[in-house]
Enzyme design. Structure first.
Site, PDB file in Angstrom:
ATOM      1  N   LEU A 111       0.647  -1.110   0.429  1.00  0.00           N
ATOM      2  CA  LEU A 111      -0.301  -0.087   0.015  1.00  0.00           C
ATOM      3  C   LEU A 111       0.659   1.604   0.275  1.00  0.00           C
ATOM      4  O   LEU A 111       1.663   1.059   0.350  1.00  0.00           O
ATOM      5  CB  LEU A 111      -0.722   0.060   1.169  1.00  0.00           C
ATOM      6  N   GLY A 156       1.407  -5.539   0.998  1.00  0.00           N
ATOM      7  CA  GLY A 156       0.176  -4.976  -0.768  1.00  0.00           C
ATOM      8  C   GLY A 156       0.661  -5.955  -1.471  1.00  0.00           C
ATOM      9  O   GLY A 156       0.235  -6.442  -2.192  1.00  0.00           O
ATOM     10  N   ASN A 180       4.263  -7.960   6.692  1.00  0.00           N
ATOM     11  CA  ASN A 180       5.215  -7.356   7.607  1.00  0.00           C
ATOM     12  C   ASN A 180       4.195  -5.528   8.261  1.00  0.00           C
ATOM     13  O   ASN A 180       5.342  -5.438   9.087  1.00  0.00           O
ATOM     14  CB  ASN A 180       6.452  -6.620   7.524  1.00  0.00           C
ATOM     15  N   GLU A 181       3.125  -6.064   8.042  1.00  0.00           N
ATOM     16  CA  GLU A 181       1.877  -4.797   8.795  1.00  0.00           C
ATOM     17  C   GLU A 181       2.340  -4.138  10.007  1.00  0.00           C
ATOM     18  O   GLU A 181       2.877  -3.716  10.977  1.00  0.00           O
ATOM     19  CB  GLU A 181       1.014  -4.687   8.875  1.00  0.00           C
TER      20      GLU A 181
HETATM   21  C1  LIG Z   1      -4.218  -1.067   7.913  1.00  0.00           C
HETATM   22  C2  LIG Z   1      -4.348  -2.412   7.299  1.00  0.00           C
HETATM   23  C3  LIG Z   1      -3.164  -2.741   6.172  1.00  0.00           C
HETATM   24  C4  LIG Z   1      -3.261  -3.877   5.813  1.00  0.00           C
HETATM   25  C5  LIG Z   1      -2.167  -4.060   4.626  1.00  0.00           C
HETATM   26  C6  LIG Z   1      -1.692  -3.479   4.043  1.00  0.00           C
HETATM   27  C7  LIG Z   1      -0.279  -2.813   4.503  1.00  0.00           C
HETATM   28  C8  LIG Z   1       0.768  -2.408   3.228  1.00  0.00           C
HETATM   29  O1  LIG Z   1       0.735  -2.736   2.356  1.00  0.00           O
HETATM   30  S1  LIG Z   1       1.882  -1.231   3.904  1.00  0.00           S
HETATM   31  C9  LIG Z   1       3.212  -0.966   3.138  1.00  0.00           C
HETATM   32  C10 LIG Z   1       3.334  -1.621   3.917  1.00  0.00           C
HETATM   33  N1  LIG Z   1       4.980  -1.758   2.286  1.00  0.00           N
HETATM   34  C11 LIG Z   1       6.263  -2.057   3.515  1.00  0.00           C
HETATM   35  O2  LIG Z   1       6.606  -1.921   4.200  1.00  0.00           O
HETATM   36  C12 LIG Z   1       7.850  -2.058   2.551  1.00  0.00           C
HETATM   37  C13 LIG Z   1       7.947  -0.547   2.150  1.00  0.00           C
HETATM   38  N2  LIG Z   1       9.014   0.331   1.169  1.00  0.00           N
HETATM   39  C14 LIG Z   1      10.557  -1.226   1.048  1.00  0.00           C
HETATM   40  O3  LIG Z   1      11.324  -2.063   2.432  1.00  0.00           O
HETATM   41  C15 LIG Z   1      11.330  -1.090   0.331  1.00  0.00           C
HETATM   42  O4  LIG Z   1      10.769   0.594  -0.275  1.00  0.00           O
HETATM   43  C16 LIG Z   1      11.181  -1.684  -0.277  1.00  0.00           C
HETATM   44  C17 LIG Z   1      12.336  -3.078  -0.498  1.00  0.00           C
HETATM   45  C18 LIG Z   1      10.117  -2.688  -1.423  1.00  0.00           C
HETATM   46  C19 LIG Z   1      12.065  -1.541  -2.354  1.00  0.00           C
HETATM   47  O5  LIG Z   1      13.739  -1.154  -1.825  1.00  0.00           O
HETATM   48  P1  LIG Z   1      14.787   0.493  -2.327  1.00  0.00           P
HETATM   49  O6  LIG Z   1      14.516  -0.387  -4.038  1.00  0.00           O
HETATM   50  O7  LIG Z   1      15.583   0.026  -2.191  1.00  0.00           O
HETATM   51  O8  LIG Z   1      13.376   0.977  -2.664  1.00  0.00           O
HETATM   52  P2  LIG Z   1      13.741   2.913  -1.433  1.00  0.00           P
HETATM   53  O9  LIG Z   1      13.796   2.173  -0.055  1.00  0.00           O
HETATM   54  O10 LIG Z   1      15.014   3.540  -1.361  1.00  0.00           O
HETATM   55  O11 LIG Z   1      12.239   3.317  -2.276  1.00  0.00           O
HETATM   56  C20 LIG Z   1      12.194   4.757  -2.887  1.00  0.00           C
HETATM   57  C21 LIG Z   1      11.267   5.156  -3.035  1.00  0.00           C
HETATM   58  O12 LIG Z   1      10.144   4.513  -2.681  1.00  0.00           O
HETATM   59  C22 LIG Z   1       9.375   5.075  -1.300  1.00  0.00           C
HETATM   60  N3  LIG Z   1       8.248   4.398  -0.671  1.00  0.00           N
HETATM   61  C23 LIG Z   1       8.663   2.185  -0.599  1.00  0.00           C
HETATM   62  N4  LIG Z   1       7.680   2.002  -0.252  1.00  0.00           N
HETATM   63  C24 LIG Z   1       6.594   2.310  -1.008  1.00  0.00           C
HETATM   64  C25 LIG Z   1       5.361   2.411   0.792  1.00  0.00           C
HETATM   65  N5  LIG Z   1       4.543   2.089   0.562  1.00  0.00           N
HETATM   66  N6  LIG Z   1       4.952   3.617  -0.072  1.00  0.00           N
HETATM   67  C26 LIG Z   1       5.694   4.575  -0.331  1.00  0.00           C
HETATM   68  N7  LIG Z   1       6.661   4.918  -0.701  1.00  0.00           N
HETATM   69  C27 LIG Z   1       7.198   4.255  -0.551  1.00  0.00           C
HETATM   70  C28 LIG Z   1      10.592   5.127  -0.910  1.00  0.00           C
HETATM   71  O13 LIG Z   1      10.274   5.541   0.364  1.00  0.00           O
HETATM   72  C29 LIG Z   1      11.400   5.527  -1.422  1.00  0.00           C
HETATM   73  O14 LIG Z   1      11.389   6.977  -1.847  1.00  0.00           O
HETATM   74  P3  LIG Z   1      12.240   8.424  -1.543  1.00  0.00           P
HETATM   75  O15 LIG Z   1      13.006   8.687  -0.738  1.00  0.00           O
HETATM   76  O16 LIG Z   1      11.689   9.816  -1.675  1.00  0.00           O
HETATM   77  O17 LIG Z   1      12.492   8.104  -3.451  1.00  0.00           O
END
Ligand SMILES: CCCC/C=C\CC(=O)SCCNC(=O)CCNC(=O)[C@H](O)C(C)(C)COP(=O)(O)OP(=O)(O)OC[C@H]1O[C@@H](n2cnc3c(N)ncnc32)[C@H](O)[C@@H]1OP(=O)(O)O
Length: 305
Positions: A111, A156, A180-181
């Protein structure tokens, strides 16, 4: 917009459902060259964030998420995915879809945290409806859905993969998959918890959900979260082989069996969708939850390399 699962669609899509799409369909009624879909005759249709590569000859469409950098599930991506799946599902040429990523190293980051932080209740309501809609559309799809997981697949992202019939994961130790929520300070809704339990069993889910475990490929295979782990350059070809295996079964028998296996889980949500939305909105609006999410997002932004 009336969708199969009876959901009301986001207001902007209701007004102009196709306005969210930059449709590149090349005339669906046009006879496609090369036996109706292969080679240069492949019809391309999709949208800004969802690329669809249909192969009418095999009846399989490859659907690629294209929301860089990490395919976070923004409202736009969720909406485009639902519409693209609906379009393929309504075209009787197709019997299967492979879901994969067009972004390097990430299947989907889950998400979009910017959709969950600092917005108002009306936005959260619209967003959660779209999350429910995508899950219902994928989980109950009459098509065979195979996830070709060619990158990291947390939260997600894992939810989309879990809704598929089969999962093939690239063998790269950085490509973790799981829910990992809890590590973000949030909880998984009951219908996603049920999907997890249906896939890896109660005890493994109890442990993995509480710990917010993200599994590397070998462990994901061991716990049953994915069906195959293969070298990265073989993910798509393996997904296509898996698809052929599933498509060898007569559709009606496979579809009835899928419904029999999944209906109870989906019905639990269908019976209480509005309550689930209300729960989500009141949960996400809490100050403590907003704080947790903002801290997590800030850490993500600071963590580079
Ligand atoms: C309330 C009930 C809900 C239940 C259901 C679902 C919940 C969810 O899905 S919550 C989302 C959980 N997701 C995560 O924890 C993943 C977070 N992201 C990561 O671990 C890494 O980004 C990933 C391994 C996917 C990729 O790594 P990299 O290739 O090294 O990229 P970066 O970490 O440098 O990220 C680039 C850029 O994207 C932004 N980012 C990453 N994930 C998200 C996200 N889920 N939402 C919005 N933005 C995200 C990150 O902040 C970086 O942004 P900038 O710093 O502006 O470049």
């Amino acid at each position: 917009m009336a969708l199969a699962s009876g959901v009301r669609f986001p207001a902007r899509a209701l007004l102009r459902p196709w306005s969210l799409l930059r449709d590149t369909t090349l005339g669906r009624s046009e006879p496609a060259a090369g036996g109706g879909g292969g080679g240069d005759g492949a019809r391309l249709f999709g949208s800004q964030r969802v690329l669809v590569e249909p192969d009418a000859a095999s009846g399989v469409a490859v659907m690629k998420f294209r929301n860089p950098p990490v395919n976070s599930l923004s409202l736009e991506l969720l909406t485009e995915l639902v519409i693209s799946l609906e379009k393929v599902e309504n075209d009787k040429t197709f019997r299967g879809v492979i879901l994969t990523s067009a972004c390097p190293r990430v299947f989907s980051a889950g998400l979009d945290l910017t959709e969950l932080c600092g917005r108002n209740p009306a936005h959260y309501t619209e967003y959660w409806k779209a999350v429910q809609e995508l899950w219902l559309r994928t989980y109950l799809s009459s098509l065979v859905l195979v996830a070709a997981i060619n990158g990291a697949c947390p939260a997600g992202g894992c939810i989309i993969a879990l809704a598929c019939d089969c999962r093939v994961l690239a063998d790269n130790p950085k490509y973790h998959i799981g829910l990992n929520e809890t590590l973000l300070g949030i909880t998984t809704p009951f219908w996603l918890k049920d999907t997890y339990v249906n896939t890896i069993g109660h005890r493994a889910s109890e442990q993995a959900l509480q710990l917010g475990s993200l599994f590397p490929p070998s462990e994901a295979l061991q716990v049953g979260l994915v069906d195959q782990v293969v070298p990265e350059d073989q993910v798509l070809s393996t997904a296509l082989s898996e698809m052929a295996r599933w498509l060898a079964v007569p559709d009606h028998a496979r579809q009835l069996t899928k419904t029999m296996m999944r209906k109870a889980t989906a019905d639990r949500l269908l019976r209480q969708r509005d309550a689930d939305i209300q729960n989500f909105v009141s949960f996400i609006c809490r100050d403590s939850i907003q704080k947790s999410l903002q801290v997590y997002l800030e850490k993500l932004r600071q963590r580079k390399g």
